[in-house]
Design a protein around this motif. Structure first.
Motif, PDB file in Angstrom:
ATOM      1  N   GLU A 136      -9.198   4.198   7.473  1.00 44.01           N
ATOM      2  CA  GLU A 136      -9.345   4.075   6.027  1.00 44.01           C
ATOM      3  C   GLU A 136      -7.975   3.775   5.427  1.00 44.01           C
ATOM      4  O   GLU A 136      -6.927   4.152   5.969  1.00 44.01           O
ATOM      5  N   ARG A 159     -11.803  -0.363   7.940  1.00 41.29           N
ATOM      6  CA  ARG A 159     -13.179   0.063   8.262  1.00 41.29           C
ATOM      7  C   ARG A 159     -13.730  -0.696   9.464  1.00 41.29           C
ATOM      8  O   ARG A 159     -14.640  -0.209  10.118  1.00 41.29           O
ATOM      9  N   PRO A 180     -11.722   4.974  -1.306  1.00 36.62           N
ATOM     10  CA  PRO A 180     -11.239   5.980  -0.347  1.00 36.62           C
ATOM     11  C   PRO A 180     -10.439   7.057  -1.083  1.00 36.62           C
ATOM     12  O   PRO A 180      -9.256   6.901  -1.355  1.00 36.62           O
TER      13      PRO A 180
END
Ligand code: SF4
Length: 430
Positions: A189, A184, A217
């Protein structure tokens, strides 16, 4: 150290110099570290050991006080530059003068520091993907020791993984203080990294540990469910199940949200083995709050659970909180959670008896009876169960099918290798 020409052994009994990597994030970890230092100093005083080096978090946290406390320790090293540490040890081995205290150079850059020499059995290796943590859980000293979250760049992680796979590693255990946060800091991700790792050549599988539940995620779910090289296993430390306590702990989300995340994981990854850790006895926790943790373990059939009692840590916001829970009460609450866990564990382990399970061999056959030590997909190294399998011809790193015959007192599976075994079909351990 190997690059400095030192011979590295995993057996402290045959070493001239022992490097102790300490932990200090909670009281019991510190006690264990101090006990290990005392043991090494005694061995040195008896003449069984040439030199003692103490490294890691305990040194980082207590700085010079530790050096005064243990005059017989030869070197103290904060979370420091590995190369400097290796040079000091080389000087010790040559009987040359050396610096006794190695200060850390500040927060470690999230980059590689030379090739890896495996300290694990060779079948698996830990793969650190980031350093530090941006959360502010009120019980936790880790951010003050390890600093803010910094992700390693994907190319660096993939290169390290390729090297490990090239060295014969069959399972990469992805670790970080907070693996959910990976990438991030530069707009990426975690799932893209995990997919990249899983798509590397070779047959190594990827196991994800330490996934902070909030802002999970979700693109990871299809990888966990379907990618043949991503182990359908997730370590997701929830710490508590009661909203009151989660708030006091300054954890993001509520008890309901924790349940929703687990529900969604269960529905999107039906074959998932969940592992979690919980903390009991945080200030202000009531009997009802603690009971919610045991209820959650039962409701979700969680069989892989670590439960700990709260230890007030100086320098953390939790240290001065009112409503401290007496130690015996905290222990009783923890034990109630562990009892619920043990019931679930007994169910999942016994349910596999008579089925065939694929294991990764971590330790070679013992010479007397030909039993290897291995692990199924349901079990992470060091924290979960193992499988003892009669497989006299197997080698470390082999994947073999094992018929499960029984479980031992610690719920490890016991079985025997099956030739041309069918693919396994047991229920996932929950
Ligand atoms: S997420 Fe983990 S490492 Fe970070 S502050 Fe909370 S408990 Fe500590």
């Amino acid at each position: 150290m190997a690059e400095e020409g030192l011979i590295v052994t995993g057996d402290p009994g045959e070493a001239h110099t022992v490097v102790l990597n300490t932990c200090s994030f909670i009281g019991p970890a510190r006690e264990e570290s101090h006990g290990a230092i005392r043991e090494l100093v005694e061995r040195k005083q008896k003449g069984d050991l040439g030199a003692v080096v103490v490294a890691g978090c305990l040194v980082q946290r207590y700085k010079g006080t530790l050096a005064r406390q243990y005059p017989d320790v030869d070197v103290f090293a904060e979370i420091s530059d590995y190369r400097e540490l290796a040079k000091s040890i080389k000087r010790i081995s040559r009987g040359e003068s050396h610096q006794r205290y190695l200060e850390g150079p500040g927060l470690r850059e999230p980059k590689r520091e030379g090739a890896r020499l495996l300290a694990t059995p060779g079948s698996y290796a830990y793969l650190r993907i980031s350093h530090g943590c941006d959360h502010t859980c009120s019980f936790c000293a880790i951010p003050s020791i390890r600093g803010k979250h910094r992700s390693k760049r994907p190319a660096a992680v993939l290169e390290e993984a390729e090297e490990l796979i090239g060295a014969g590693v069959k399972e990469l255990v992805v670790v970080a203080e907070d693996s959910t946060a990976w990438g991030r800091d530069f707009g990426m991700e975690l799932p893209s990294l995990i997919e990249g790792l899983a798509n590397l050549d070779g047959d190594a599988r990827i196991r994800v540990m330490y996934a902070y539940p909030n802002r999970f995620p979700w693109d990871l779910a299809p990888l966990l469910a379907d990618h043949p090289k991503v182990v359908p296993y997730l370590d997701i430390p929830i710490q508590h199940a009661a909203t009151n306590t989660l708030r006091a702990m300054r954890r993001a989300g509520s008890g309901d949200q924790v349940r929703k995340i687990l529900d969604r994981l269960r529905s999107e990854v039906p074959n998932l083995t969940l592992r979690t850790t919980v903390l009991l006895g945080f200030p202000g926790e009531t009997d009802e709050d603690a009971a919610q943790v045991a209820d959650l373990v039962r409701d979700y059939g969680l069989s892989r659970v670590g439960a700990f009692t709260y230890s007030p840590e100086e320098g953390t916001p939790g240290y001065d909180l009112e409503g401290s829970v007496p130690e015996d009460v905290a222990i009783a609450r923890r034990d109630a959670v562990l009892a619920a866990r043990d019931d679930e564990l007994a169910k999942t382990q016994t349910a596999a008896i008579g089925t065939e399970v694929e294991i990764l061999v971590d330790e070679p056959p013992d010479p007397d009876q030909g039993f290897v030590v291995g692990r199924a997909a349901t079990d992470a190294p060091e924290v979960d169960m193992v499988t003892f399998a009669h497989a006299p011809d197997a080698e470390v790193g082999d994947r073999i099918m094992v018929r499960i015959d029984s479980v031992d007192d610690e719920q490890n599976w016991i079985g025997a290798a099956v030739e041309n075994g069918a693919r396994p079909s047991p229920e996932p351990a929950r």
